[in-house]
Design a protein around this motif. Sequence first.
Motif, PDB file in Angstrom:
ATOM      1  N   GLY A   1       0.710  -1.633   0.097  1.00 21.31           N
ATOM      2  CA  GLY A   1       0.105   0.051   0.113  1.00 21.31           C
ATOM      3  C   GLY A   1       1.226   1.597  -0.848  1.00 21.31           C
ATOM      4  O   GLY A   1       1.044   2.836  -0.663  1.00 21.31           O
ATOM      5  N   LEU A   2       1.667   1.509   1.043  1.00 19.58           N
ATOM      6  CA  LEU A   2       2.706   2.115   1.326  1.00 19.58           C
ATOM      7  C   LEU A   2       3.871   2.826  -0.711  1.00 19.58           C
ATOM      8  O   LEU A   2       3.944   3.974  -1.083  1.00 19.58           O
TER       9      LEU A   2
ATOM     10  N   LEU B   1      -5.436   5.636   6.734  1.00 19.34           N
ATOM     11  CA  LEU B   1      -4.478   7.308   6.888  1.00 19.34           C
ATOM     12  C   LEU B   1      -3.197   7.072   6.808  1.00 19.34           C
ATOM     13  O   LEU B   1      -2.572   8.081   6.493  1.00 19.34           O
ATOM     14  N   SER B   2      -2.645   6.290   7.137  1.00 20.17           N
ATOM     15  CA  SER B   2      -0.748   5.879   7.036  1.00 20.17           C
ATOM     16  C   SER B   2      -0.895   6.063   4.790  1.00 20.17           C
ATOM     17  O   SER B   2       0.622   6.794   4.760  1.00 20.17           O
ATOM     18  N   ILE B   3      -1.407   5.289   4.680  1.00 22.46           N
ATOM     19  CA  ILE B   3      -0.954   5.550   3.014  1.00 22.46           C
ATOM     20  C   ILE B   3      -1.711   6.663   2.223  1.00 22.46           C
ATOM     21  O   ILE B   3      -0.840   7.004   1.510  1.00 22.46           O
ATOM     22  N   THR B   4      -2.615   7.605   3.037  1.00 20.75           N
ATOM     23  CA  THR B   4      -3.265   8.453   2.169  1.00 20.75           C
ATOM     24  C   THR B   4      -1.783   9.764   2.701  1.00 20.75           C
ATOM     25  O   THR B   4      -1.849  10.530   2.119  1.00 20.75           O
ATOM     26  N   LEU B   5      -0.813   9.547   3.469  1.00 25.55           N
ATOM     27  CA  LEU B   5      -0.650  10.669   4.198  1.00 25.55           C
ATOM     28  C   LEU B   5       0.774  10.072   3.187  1.00 25.55           C
ATOM     29  O   LEU B   5       1.724  11.535   2.743  1.00 25.55           O
TER      30      LEU B   5
ATOM     31  N   ALA C   1       8.854   9.619   1.674  1.00 26.99           N
ATOM     32  CA  ALA C   1       6.691   8.952   2.013  1.00 26.99           C
ATOM     33  C   ALA C   1       6.754   7.852   2.703  1.00 26.99           C
ATOM     34  O   ALA C   1       6.215   7.839   3.554  1.00 26.99           O
ATOM     35  N   MET C   2       7.175   6.723   2.418  1.00 27.07           N
ATOM     36  CA  MET C   2       7.575   5.281   2.515  1.00 27.07           C
ATOM     37  C   MET C   2       7.661   4.935   3.967  1.00 27.07           C
ATOM     38  O   MET C   2       6.950   4.526   4.692  1.00 27.07           O
ATOM     39  N   ALA C   3       8.296   6.101   4.664  1.00 28.18           N
ATOM     40  CA  ALA C   3       9.207   5.840   5.271  1.00 28.18           C
ATOM     41  C   ALA C   3       8.005   6.587   7.255  1.00 28.18           C
ATOM     42  O   ALA C   3       7.763   5.961   7.620  1.00 28.18           O
ATOM     43  N   ILE C   4       7.595   8.103   6.780  1.00 18.46           N
ATOM     44  CA  ILE C   4       6.423   8.487   7.112  1.00 18.46           C
ATOM     45  C   ILE C   4       5.358   7.014   7.255  1.00 18.46           C
ATOM     46  O   ILE C   4       5.041   7.585   8.373  1.00 18.46           O
TER      47      ILE C   4
ATOM     48  N   SER D   1       1.961   4.803  10.698  1.00 21.50           N
ATOM     49  CA  SER D   1       0.699   3.318  10.554  1.00 21.50           C
ATOM     50  C   SER D   1       0.650   3.021  11.769  1.00 21.50           C
ATOM     51  O   SER D   1       0.764   1.932  12.353  1.00 21.50           O
ATOM     52  N   ARG D   2       2.182   3.051  12.734  1.00 28.37           N
ATOM     53  CA  ARG D   2       2.096   2.362  14.793  1.00 28.37           C
ATOM     54  C   ARG D   2       1.135   3.275  15.372  1.00 28.37           C
ATOM     55  O   ARG D   2       0.911   2.889  16.405  1.00 28.37           O
TER      56      ARG D   2
END
Length: 348
Positions: free
Chosen positions: A102-103, A134-138, A175-178, A183-184
């Motif tokens: 997803g990320l 939300l983690s994916i949209t961010l 972007a993926m790291a953020i 997601s945590r």
Amino acid sequence: MTTHAPTAPPGTDRGLLLRLGLGALGWAGLYALNEWFWDAAVGWLGLDLGERLVSSVHFFLYDTVKIFLLLLGLMFVVGLLRASLDLDRARAYLEGRGLGLGLFLAVVLGVVTPFCSCSSIPLFIGFVAAGIPLSITLTFLVASPLVSEIAAIMIGDQFGWDVAVAYVLAGGTLAMAIGWVFSRFRLDRWVEDVVRTSRVAALRAGGHRPTLAERVEAALGESRDIFRDVWVWVLVGVGVGAAIHGWVPTDFFARWAGPQNPLAVAVATLAGVPLYVNGAGVVPVGEALWAKGMGLGTVMAFMMSSIALSIPMAIMLRRVMRPPLLALYFGSVALGIMALGLVFNLAG
């Protein structure tokens, strides 16, 4: 006794599809003519675009119309897709494949959508309303402006293609790291309710299979609702950006963010936030700073923060994010850019 929803008269869907096609052509025409019209208006009025006031007003009018068009057009398309697709199945597919996919897909979508920091907000709103994590949209919200293909091409031309590749990889990784860090945590409580209470969600409640006319009506209504909630914030945000548009004091940056300053990367990152420029506008400035002796990582941090973060973006996002999430988002992206700047300086 089984009841059936009334069917549309023959030809109704065909006529609606024709109107949708004409509407799409009209939208595309307005979007394509927007910049040309304001450029031409400057000439018709005999004004000089090189003057700061003229440039600021031109920027405000052009960018406001552009974002309004994107907001209405993208929200309608996203709403129509949400009303037409089985989003529960899509979410189940992503969850079954893991967070990493997803990320990664969010970064890919961000790379292929040529939006500035403010223009990517309509898609972000649509993804949140659709129930995408939300983690994916961010992650998309970070990647869309930051990993700019225009900036990458110009960086390759002026700094070298190895630097351009490093810029794309670094931006995508950030972007993926953020997204993974976000997601945590449970951040959904910091999203404003206006994003989630939508007509499309109500339309599909109870497993109802809406007709094309119902989907179009819901998508149009939802676009109008969201536009009514955020248009003032768009005007304020773009107005702030226009007020400081073109103010790029390269001598100031060269003095306070030069190699002799151990905090140069932090200074350059924070100084880039108010400028509100796209990749095409900031890379020439970065090249000029590099020519004056500024470190490559410091220049990259300045360009990244100018592209990915802006005061207008913060003003617009405040309508859909509560202050804790907004502060967390901006702080995380800024710290990530600073870290990348230090890495580039060490490697350079």
